[in-house]
Design a protein around this motif. Sequence first.
Motif, PDB file in Angstrom:
ATOM      1  N   PRO A   1      19.562  -0.486   6.575  1.00 18.03           N
ATOM      2  CA  PRO A   1      19.956   0.348   5.433  1.00 18.03           C
ATOM      3  C   PRO A   1      19.580  -0.259   4.068  1.00 18.03           C
ATOM      4  N   GLN A   2      19.185  -1.532   4.041  1.00 20.97           N
ATOM      5  CA  GLN A   2      18.736  -2.119   2.779  1.00 20.97           C
ATOM      6  C   GLN A   2      17.463  -1.462   2.264  1.00 20.97           C
ATOM      7  N   TYR A   3      16.746  -0.742   3.123  1.00 24.58           N
ATOM      8  CA  TYR A   3      15.600   0.028   2.629  1.00 24.58           C
ATOM      9  C   TYR A   3      16.031   0.939   1.477  1.00 24.58           C
ATOM     10  N   GLU A   4      17.217   1.502   1.585  1.00 24.92           N
ATOM     11  CA  GLU A   4      17.724   2.392   0.529  1.00 24.92           C
ATOM     12  C   GLU A   4      17.862   1.644  -0.797  1.00 24.92           C
ATOM     13  N   GLY A   5      18.434   0.442  -0.740  1.00 26.47           N
ATOM     14  CA  GLY A   5      18.594  -0.370  -1.941  1.00 26.47           C
ATOM     15  C   GLY A   5      17.266  -0.864  -2.498  1.00 26.47           C
ATOM     16  N   LEU A   6      16.340  -1.208  -1.605  1.00 24.65           N
ATOM     17  CA  LEU A   6      15.014  -1.629  -2.049  1.00 24.65           C
ATOM     18  C   LEU A   6      14.308  -0.489  -2.777  1.00 24.65           C
ATOM     19  N   GLU A   7      14.413   0.712  -2.220  1.00 27.58           N
ATOM     20  CA  GLU A   7      13.794   1.879  -2.850  1.00 27.58           C
ATOM     21  C   GLU A   7      14.448   2.172  -4.205  1.00 27.58           C
ATOM     22  N   ALA A   8      15.759   2.007  -4.299  1.00 28.67           N
ATOM     23  CA  ALA A   8      16.452   2.230  -5.576  1.00 28.67           C
ATOM     24  C   ALA A   8      15.949   1.245  -6.636  1.00 28.67           C
ATOM     25  N   LEU A   9      15.799  -0.027  -6.265  1.00 27.27           N
ATOM     26  CA  LEU A   9      15.258  -1.007  -7.207  1.00 27.27           C
ATOM     27  C   LEU A   9      13.846  -0.616  -7.624  1.00 27.27           C
ATOM     28  N   TYR A  10      13.033  -0.252  -6.655  1.00 25.31           N
ATOM     29  CA  TYR A  10      11.646   0.115  -6.936  1.00 25.31           C
ATOM     30  C   TYR A  10      11.576   1.283  -7.909  1.00 25.31           C
ATOM     31  N   ARG A  11      12.338   2.313  -7.653  1.00 26.63           N
ATOM     32  CA  ARG A  11      12.303   3.495  -8.529  1.00 26.63           C
ATOM     33  C   ARG A  11      12.837   3.190  -9.923  1.00 26.63           C
ATOM     34  N   THR A  12      13.822   2.305 -10.004  1.00 25.00           N
ATOM     35  CA  THR A  12      14.408   1.954 -11.293  1.00 25.00           C
ATOM     36  C   THR A  12      13.441   1.153 -12.158  1.00 25.00           C
ATOM     37  N   TYR A  13      12.717   0.217 -11.557  1.00 24.70           N
ATOM     38  CA  TYR A  13      11.951  -0.757 -12.337  1.00 24.70           C
ATOM     39  C   TYR A  13      10.431  -0.654 -12.208  1.00 24.70           C
ATOM     40  N   LYS A  14       9.909   0.235 -11.371  1.00 15.12           N
ATOM     41  CA  LYS A  14       8.457   0.257 -11.145  1.00 15.12           C
ATOM     42  C   LYS A  14       7.666   0.530 -12.421  1.00 15.12           C
ATOM     43  N   ASP A  15       8.188   1.347 -13.302  1.00 16.10           N
ATOM     44  CA  ASP A  15       7.465   1.653 -14.546  1.00 16.10           C
ATOM     45  C   ASP A  15       7.484   0.493 -15.544  1.00 16.10           C
ATOM     46  N   GLN A  16       8.288  -0.542 -15.232  1.00 15.15           N
ATOM     47  CA  GLN A  16       8.351  -1.726 -16.083  1.00 15.15           C
ATOM     48  C   GLN A  16       7.527  -2.877 -15.506  1.00 15.15           C
ATOM     49  N   GLY A  17       6.851  -2.630 -14.385  1.00 16.23           N
ATOM     50  CA  GLY A  17       6.014  -3.673 -13.786  1.00 16.23           C
ATOM     51  C   GLY A  17       6.652  -4.374 -12.606  1.00 16.23           C
ATOM     52  N   PHE A  18       7.450  -3.663 -11.825  1.00  9.24           N
ATOM     53  CA  PHE A  18       8.111  -4.229 -10.640  1.00  9.24           C
ATOM     54  C   PHE A  18       7.570  -3.561  -9.383  1.00  9.24           C
ATOM     55  N   GLU A  19       7.384  -4.358  -8.338  1.00  2.57           N
ATOM     56  CA  GLU A  19       6.966  -3.822  -7.053  1.00  2.57           C
ATOM     57  C   GLU A  19       7.744  -4.474  -5.918  1.00  2.57           C
ATOM     58  N   VAL A  20       8.000  -3.688  -4.898  1.00  3.90           N
ATOM     59  CA  VAL A  20       8.536  -4.180  -3.630  1.00  3.90           C
ATOM     60  C   VAL A  20       7.367  -4.187  -2.662  1.00  3.90           C
ATOM     61  N   LEU A  21       7.183  -5.294  -1.967  1.00  4.39           N
ATOM     62  CA  LEU A  21       6.172  -5.384  -0.925  1.00  4.39           C
ATOM     63  C   LEU A  21       6.888  -5.678   0.388  1.00  4.39           C
ATOM     64  N   ALA A  22       6.864  -4.727   1.297  1.00  8.30           N
ATOM     65  CA  ALA A  22       7.573  -4.862   2.573  1.00  8.30           C
ATOM     66  C   ALA A  22       6.598  -5.233   3.677  1.00  8.30           C
TER      67      ALA A  22
END
Length: 162
Positions: free
Chosen positions: A39-60
């Motif tokens: 279920p941490q996929y949900e939290g990872l996606e939330a972080l990604y959507r919140t910060y991706k436009d500021q230069g953040f990426e999740v690499l799974a």
Amino acid sequence: MSLYDFNVKMPGGREEAMTEHAGKVLLVVNTASKCGFTPQYEGLEALYRTYKDQGFEVLAFPCNQFGAQEPGDEEEIKNFCSLTYDVSFPLAAKVDVNGENEDPLWHYLKKQQAGLMGSRGIKWNFTKFLVDRKGNVVARHGPQVKPAALAKDIEKLLAQVA
């Protein structure tokens, strides 16, 4: 040697240079679809959507080394993540994070940041490495650390100039 010296395998056999992520804050995670931490996929996606436009990426990086909790092929993993958690961040090809066949990037990450009590090996799915805009591995978090708990650290790193 730097994080940017590595290439990673992506689904379909394509190689991606880590230099494509230069200047971004990264959260690199080993994942699995049939784990208590899935279920941490949900939290990872939330972080990604919140910060991706500021230069953040999740690499799974899907991994089947812990309890055989990632048995699927690339298409099954992608479909599961998309349909179950609406994941839009990149999923690499399945890798080993420990042992003689461990992915070179994961070998590097473990050398940069030790785990609990100095251990180097990955103990379970959803171990997370936080990387700053310059490619420095600045933190390692175990599976029990929920993605939302990393928000303040991500914000601090995003505020830094590359």
